[in-house]
Design a protein around this motif. Structure first.
Motif, PDB file in Angstrom:
ATOM      1  N   SER A  51     111.221  58.513  26.048  1.00 50.68           N
ATOM      2  CA  SER A  51     110.713  59.569  25.114  1.00 50.68           C
ATOM      3  C   SER A  51     111.784  60.658  25.291  1.00 50.68           C
ATOM      4  CB  SER A  51     109.369  60.176  25.698  1.00 50.68           C
ATOM      5  OG  SER A  51     109.268  61.445  24.653  1.00 50.68           O
ATOM      6  N   ASN A  52     112.118  61.145  23.916  1.00 55.70           N
ATOM      7  CA  ASN A  52     112.989  62.149  23.702  1.00 55.70           C
ATOM      8  C   ASN A  52     112.650  63.603  24.005  1.00 55.70           C
ATOM      9  OD1 ASN A  52     115.036  60.443  22.797  1.00 55.70           O
ATOM     10  ND2 ASN A  52     114.231  60.621  20.580  1.00 55.70           N
ATOM     11  N   GLY A  53     111.316  63.492  24.486  1.00 52.77           N
ATOM     12  CA  GLY A  53     110.707  64.801  24.973  1.00 52.77           C
ATOM     13  C   GLY A  53     109.488  65.323  23.999  1.00 52.77           C
ATOM     14  N   GLY A  54     108.923  66.495  24.253  1.00 58.37           N
ATOM     15  CA  GLY A  54     107.981  67.069  23.448  1.00 58.37           C
ATOM     16  C   GLY A  54     107.492  68.345  23.934  1.00 58.37           C
ATOM     17  N   VAL A  55     106.424  68.748  23.124  1.00 54.05           N
ATOM     18  CA  VAL A  55     105.715  70.071  23.438  1.00 54.05           C
ATOM     19  C   VAL A  55     104.311  70.209  23.539  1.00 54.05           C
ATOM     20  CG1 VAL A  55     105.639  72.343  22.380  1.00 54.05           C
ATOM     21  CG2 VAL A  55     107.574  71.298  22.061  1.00 54.05           C
ATOM     22  N   VAL A  56     103.758  70.883  24.460  1.00 57.11           N
ATOM     23  CA  VAL A  56     102.565  70.701  24.442  1.00 57.11           C
ATOM     24  C   VAL A  56     101.806  72.495  24.447  1.00 57.11           C
ATOM     25  CG1 VAL A  56     100.408  70.656  26.307  1.00 57.11           C
ATOM     26  CG2 VAL A  56     102.121  68.650  26.128  1.00 57.11           C
ATOM     27  N   LYS A  57     100.926  72.731  23.668  1.00 60.63           N
ATOM     28  CA  LYS A  57     100.405  74.278  23.492  1.00 60.63           C
ATOM     29  C   LYS A  57      98.914  74.228  24.078  1.00 60.63           C
ATOM     30  CE  LYS A  57     103.151  74.872  19.282  1.00 60.63           C
ATOM     31  NZ  LYS A  57     103.428  75.182  17.850  1.00 60.63           N
ATOM     32  N   VAL A  58      99.051  75.246  24.870  1.00 62.90           N
ATOM     33  CA  VAL A  58      97.814  75.427  25.493  1.00 62.90           C
ATOM     34  C   VAL A  58      97.304  76.675  25.052  1.00 62.90           C
ATOM     35  CG1 VAL A  58      96.694  75.644  27.810  1.00 62.90           C
ATOM     36  CG2 VAL A  58      98.678  73.883  27.331  1.00 62.90           C
ATOM     37  N   PRO A  59      95.947  76.855  24.591  1.00 63.67           N
ATOM     38  CA  PRO A  59      95.401  78.284  24.489  1.00 63.67           C
ATOM     39  C   PRO A  59      95.542  79.243  25.633  1.00 63.67           C
ATOM     40  CG  PRO A  59      94.119  76.464  23.687  1.00 63.67           C
ATOM     41  CD  PRO A  59      95.201  75.881  24.525  1.00 63.67           C
ATOM     42  N   GLY A  60      95.691  80.528  25.259  1.00 61.84           N
ATOM     43  CA  GLY A  60      96.077  81.312  26.374  1.00 61.84           C
ATOM     44  C   GLY A  60      97.041  81.602  27.033  1.00 61.84           C
ATOM     45  N   LEU A  61      98.212  80.691  26.804  1.00 61.20           N
ATOM     46  CA  LEU A  61      99.616  80.748  27.010  1.00 61.20           C
ATOM     47  C   LEU A  61     100.466  81.494  25.967  1.00 61.20           C
ATOM     48  CD1 LEU A  61     100.292  77.548  29.296  1.00 61.20           C
ATOM     49  CD2 LEU A  61      99.638  79.674  30.262  1.00 61.20           C
ATOM     50  N   LYS A  62     101.073  82.352  26.357  1.00 62.20           N
ATOM     51  CA  LYS A  62     101.853  82.901  25.118  1.00 62.20           C
ATOM     52  C   LYS A  62     103.111  81.962  24.817  1.00 62.20           C
ATOM     53  CE  LYS A  62     100.762  87.658  26.458  1.00 62.20           C
ATOM     54  NZ  LYS A  62     101.378  88.821  26.879  1.00 62.20           N
ATOM     55  N   VAL A  63     103.425  81.156  25.668  1.00 59.97           N
ATOM     56  CA  VAL A  63     104.800  80.093  25.402  1.00 59.97           C
ATOM     57  C   VAL A  63     103.974  78.620  25.618  1.00 59.97           C
ATOM     58  CG1 VAL A  63     106.356  81.874  26.379  1.00 59.97           C
ATOM     59  CG2 VAL A  63     105.252  80.308  27.854  1.00 59.97           C
ATOM     60  N   GLY A 121     107.748  77.761  28.667  1.00 57.28           N
ATOM     61  CA  GLY A 121     108.735  78.525  27.606  1.00 57.28           C
ATOM     62  C   GLY A 121     110.105  78.099  27.671  1.00 57.28           C
ATOM     63  N   GLY A 122     110.845  79.206  27.324  1.00 61.64           N
ATOM     64  CA  GLY A 122     112.266  78.806  27.539  1.00 61.64           C
ATOM     65  C   GLY A 122     112.868  78.163  26.343  1.00 61.64           C
ATOM     66  N   ALA A 123     114.028  77.949  26.062  1.00 58.31           N
ATOM     67  CA  ALA A 123     114.560  77.404  24.797  1.00 58.31           C
ATOM     68  C   ALA A 123     114.528  75.763  25.065  1.00 58.31           C
ATOM     69  CB  ALA A 123     116.255  77.760  24.830  1.00 58.31           C
ATOM     70  N   PRO A 124     114.595  75.007  23.821  1.00 59.66           N
ATOM     71  CA  PRO A 124     114.267  73.560  24.013  1.00 59.66           C
ATOM     72  C   PRO A 124     115.377  73.156  24.622  1.00 59.66           C
ATOM     73  CG  PRO A 124     113.611  74.505  21.608  1.00 59.66           C
ATOM     74  CD  PRO A 124     114.255  75.671  22.550  1.00 59.66           C
ATOM     75  N   GLU A 155     113.635  78.365  37.255  1.00 61.25           N
ATOM     76  CA  GLU A 155     112.778  79.560  36.695  1.00 61.25           C
ATOM     77  C   GLU A 155     111.865  78.904  35.720  1.00 61.25           C
ATOM     78  OE1 GLU A 155     115.495  82.106  34.824  1.00 61.25           O
ATOM     79  OE2 GLU A 155     116.557  82.782  36.683  1.00 61.25           O
ATOM     80  N   ASN A 156     110.499  79.140  36.128  1.00 57.89           N
ATOM     81  CA  ASN A 156     109.469  78.484  35.294  1.00 57.89           C
ATOM     82  C   ASN A 156     109.408  77.258  34.873  1.00 57.89           C
ATOM     83  OD1 ASN A 156     107.826  81.113  35.720  1.00 57.89           O
ATOM     84  ND2 ASN A 156     108.950  81.875  33.787  1.00 57.89           N
ATOM     85  N   ALA A 157     109.929  76.264  35.880  1.00 59.05           N
ATOM     86  CA  ALA A 157     110.114  75.040  35.258  1.00 59.05           C
ATOM     87  C   ALA A 157     109.883  74.119  36.716  1.00 59.05           C
ATOM     88  CB  ALA A 157     111.711  74.729  35.035  1.00 59.05           C
ATOM     89  N   ALA A 158     109.817  72.675  36.593  1.00 66.52           N
ATOM     90  CA  ALA A 158     109.505  71.957  37.402  1.00 66.52           C
ATOM     91  C   ALA A 158     110.297  70.557  37.193  1.00 66.52           C
ATOM     92  CB  ALA A 158     107.946  71.504  37.624  1.00 66.52           C
TER      93      ALA A 158
END
Length: 878
Positions: free
Chosen positions: A406-418, A444-447, A463-466
């Motif tokens: 996969s080339n990556g993706g985005v998950v949006k969670v209610p309550g998270l600003k990023v 968050g962060g840049a893509p 920084e805020n990553a895993a």
């Protein structure tokens, strides 16, 4: 003329009635019974037993047979082949006029059929229906006299109603059956039969509520031609997924939904253009299975519940025992998988499945996850696309080759600003391992930070990553998922986990920085254990029942083989700074031992601070919000005792300085356990007032709280004992003794009201400054000064909210002072003090009566009333 015809008609009617009666009597004879049975045996090609026959000539000839049993071919067992309550066969007049039976429509009432498959793969049904006339047979040249034609009855139609079909594989009776079977088999041409059947599937040992209706229709040849040529259509609808699994596996897997199946099976028909040179015995098939509204049994049906379509098209060669699915299609709302499959039966059976093209949308994966996990937030969205190929072989299936990316993706969670950003991923088989490259997940962060991340770094530098890595051994089935992460706001991680229906924090909330190096390891993919650690720095821990948060300056949560270990390095709370460890024991469910073990140390603790932390001024709304998650439920107002009920711990507590109002204890050490709403303090030691205190305590918090405390004091300085006002400033000396108290109830008033107990006290070098007790009693008037006693001993009891001093005797040289009376918990006193010299004691021993004075102390201890009274004369017996 009319009269003549009337007589003729009457004669004919009488003749028919006579014939009917005669025939009815005839079929009851043994010879006719045998003859009719033989005719049925010719029709069925099996031995037949009939309980009784009946014949009807008008309006059409019909033969009725009651309780019919058709025997089985000896090559398929000893059970019956067909059994029916009643068999009704229409007879042809042309056959009767020629002197033999020809069956037309054959009707079976409540038939029961057993279909048996032998070890050669043949069915007992294959010789039942008459065969089709082969063209080769009709054109073959015959030499010599023609053979005799075997008498074969013609069956034009077979009707059945409310029947049952059972299945056997050699001698094993299968748990499957078809019930409520109804329909017909029509001979539309010589040796060509048309099927129209309806039935309900059934399985022994399970209760089916919605197994649907199975409908079969089509054309087949006589069974001695092994049903070829044939064209059969199958439709199965209104099936619940729960009953489908009960039918297939005999148990309910907790899956709900609806299922529909359509299929076709063809052999030897002219429209099979895809395989014009198909060998004999080969069938072509197509099946399409559809499932919708798929969800877990205890979750409500949703409009976005997943649906699935499975299409299979291929060939089945009965002689070779092979099934080749040339087209296998699995489709979801936005995803699809395409491939092929091969299955070979026999002693060395094998299965192979290839997925040549796969396209999976994360939205479909999220729908499947939401359908089987409660508490998933409706506002979560996922955007990611996966592609790949895979080959599976053997049974159980094993991965032969695989590659997904996969080339990556985005998950949006209610309550998270990023948003949660997921980087590129690739999972593939490498030799005997299924491995993945590290997948970067960031809050968050840049893509570009996840799409093209920098060279993999240590968790402390993220920084805020895993980074997440998969490793699975396909040979041993052991594997692991490694997670290395660093987040500035651990609350975002907890909020994300809760949004996916996996709340980690039950009854607590955590904010602050966290560093994790963990690994989920398994020996079997179904179950696994955590190993690793999570470090917390400058975090705040809010716990249900506490009014203030704990300041976690530095601590570590460790896992070892799934067990938890907490290293408390520095935590501020309850008015002190804490350190120590908390460990989870490896305890089986049946063992009645504490699950947790702790060793905690605090530099100091103040009861006033403790009251501010856990006192009744806790915020109700906040506590009610945390309680349900702590208890794992959704009740808005669970019992407060449930907080303690779930605690199961044993350990040691050390406090450098413990302050309880004016009571100051040093070097407090306590060993105890809390289990099933019972608190047991096995041993507690402390330094107090220059001496030491040793105590034990037992408390039961349900159904009614009960407390039992035993304490022993050694060499306690009376001057250091806290007391109202400045009373202890007048005291001196050392005190020792024991005390035992019992009480029960809830609240201060009830506890004091039911408090009972007692004890003893020993004094050494006791001193009371400001008042000469001996001189005051002797003269009957107060004297200032100091009272001193070398030793003292006495006993006391506690009841009715008061301390009762039964007999406290103070000795100083040749003089003895006696004190008795009561002091209430509200500090109201009623005491009597009497002094006797050695001479008086000897005189009393000899029976001498001498009156003296006694000192009476009454009223509040803060300002008592002191009076002198004349003592009554006492007898020796006193």
């Amino acid at each position: 003329m009319l009269r003549k015809w009337w007589k003729l008609a009457l004669t004919i009617v009488a003749l028919l009635i006579a014939v009917q009666i005669g025939v009815s009597l005839l079929v009851r004879t043994h010879g006719m019974h045998t003859y009719l049975t033989r005719q049925l045996e010719k029709a069925f090609g099996r031995p037949v037993e009939v309980e009784h026959f009946a014949v009807q000539l008008l309006p059409t000839p019909r033969l009725d047979a009651g309780r019919v049993t058709v025997g089985e071919d000896s090559g398929f067992g000893n059970e019956y082949f067909l059994r029916a309550d009643n068999l009704s066969a229409a007879l042809r007049w042309t056959g009767l006029l020629r002197g033999h039976f020809e069956f037309g429509t054959l009707s079976l009432s409540r038939p029961s059929l057993i279909l048996v498959r032998n070890n050669q793969g043949r069915w007992n049904l294959e010789r039942w229906l008459p065969p089709a006339k082969g063209s080769a047979e009709g054109s073959a040249r015959i030499y010599g006299p023609p053979p005799a034609i075997a008498p074969v009855n013609r069956l034009l139609k077979i009707d059945f109603d409310d029947g049952r079909v059972n299945f056997k594989n050699i001698d094993e009776k299968l748990p499957f059956a078809l019930t409520g079977v109804s329909g017909s088999v029509d001979q539309v041409a010589p040796g060509r039969w048309q099927l129209r059947l309806e039935a309900q599937p059934w399985r022994s040992g399970v209760i089916l509520q919605s197994a649907g209706t199975l409908m079969v229709q089509g054309d087949v040849a006589g069974t001695s031609a092994r049903l070829q040529p044939a064209q059969i259509m199958v439709h199965w609808e209104k099936v619940s997924l729960a009953d489908l699994f009960r039918l297939l596996r005999g148990r309910d897997y907790g899956v709900r939904g609806v299922f529909t199946l359509d299929g076709s099976l063809k052999s030897g028909v002219s429209d099979t253009v895809s395989h014009p040179e198909a060998p004999p015995g080969q069938w072509t098939f197509y099946a399409e299975a559809r499932a919708a509204q798929i969800h877990r049994w205890d979750l409500i049906e949703r409009s976005d519940n997943p649906r699935l379509r499975l299409g299979v098209k291929g060939r089945w060669n009965v002689a070779e025992g092979s099934v080749r699915a040339e087209e296998v299609t699995i489709e979801g709302p936005r995803s699809n998988l395409r491939g092929a499959a091969n299955y070979i039966t026999g002693p060395s059976h094998s299965f192979e499945l290839r997925l040549d093209s796969s396209g999976i949308q994360a939205t479909d994966l999220l729908s499947w996850y939401r359908a089987f996990h409660p508490g998933v937030d409706d506002g979560i969205t996922a955007e990611q696309f996966f592609t790949g190929v895979m080959a599976l072989r053997g049974w159980p299936l094993e991965i032969e080759s695989a590659a997904f990316s996969s080339n990556g993706g985005v998950v949006k969670v209610p309550g998270l600003k990023v948003p949660v950003r997921i980087g590129p991923m690739r999972v593939e088989r490498d030799r005997d391992l299924l491995v993945s490259e590290p997948v970067r997940v960031a809050l968050g962060g840049a893509p570009r930070d996840v799409i093209s991340p920098k060279k993999r770094r240590m968790a402390s530098l993220m920084e805020n990553a895993a980074d997440i890595t998969l490793n699975h051994d396909l040979t041993t089935q052991a594997g692991s998922i490694s997670i290395e992460a660093h987040v500035q706001k651990v609350e975002d991680v907890l909020r994300t986990s809760a949004a996916f229906g996996r709340p980690v924090n039950h009854g607590w909330e955590l904010t602050g920085e966290a560093l994790a190096v963990t690994r989920w390891e398994w020996q079997h993919p179904v179950s696994g254990r955590w190993n690793g650690r999570v470090l917390f720095n400058k975090a705040k821990l809010v716990v249900a029942g506490l009014n203030q948060p704990l300041a976690v300056q530095e601590s570590t949560l460790n896992w070892k083989d799934g067990r938890h270990f907490v290293d408390v390095t520095k935590v501020d709370g309850f008015g002190g700074t804490w350190s120590g460890s908390i460990a989870e024991r490896n305890v089986a469910d049946a063992e009645d031992v504490p699950r947790w073990n702790f060793t905690l140390t605090a530099d100091r603790m103040n009861a006033a601070e403790l009251d501010r932390w856990v006192g009744p001024r806790a915020r109700p709304n906040w506590l009610q919000r945390l309680l349900p998650s702590l208890l794992g439920g959704s009740s808005p107002s669970p019992a407060a005792s449930e907080l303690v009920r779930q605690m199961n711990a044993d350990g040691e507590l050390n406090i450098g300085e413990l302050t309880i109002e004016k009571l100051k204890l040093a070097n407090v050490r306590a060993e105890g356990s809390l289990h099933d709403l019972q608190l047991e303090v096995r041993a507690a030691d402390a330094q107090w007032a220059g001496g030491s205190v040793h105590a034990q305590m037992n408390a039961k918090f349900a159904p009614l709280p009960k407390y039992n405390v035993t304490a022993r004091l050694d060499s306690v300085n009376l001057a250091d004992i806290p007391a109202p006002g400045r009373f202890t400033e007048r005291l001196g000396g050392l005190a020792s003794g024991t005390v035992h108290i019992e009480t029960e109830g809830v609240g201060r008033d009830e506890l004091l009201q039911k408090l009972e107990g007692g004890g003893d006290i020993q004094l050494k070098n006791a001193e009371f400054r400001g008042w000469d007790v001996s001189a005051s009693v002797a003269d009957g008037a107060p004297h200032t000064g100091t009272s001193q006693w070398t030793t003292g001993a006495g006993m006391f009891t506690m009841r009715n909210r008061a301390v009762i001093v039964e007999n406290l005797t103070l000795v100083s040289g040749l003089e003895q002072t006696s004190l008795q009376g009561t002091v209430s918990f509200t500090r109201d006193a009623d005491l009597t003090i009497e002094t006797l010299s050695a001479a008086k004691r000897r005189g009393r021993a000899l029976g001498v009566n001498e009156a003296g004075h006694v000192l009476k102390i009454s009223g509040p201890l803060d300002g008592p009333r002191v009076s002198m009274e004349k003592a009554a004369a006492r007898q020796p017996a006193d």
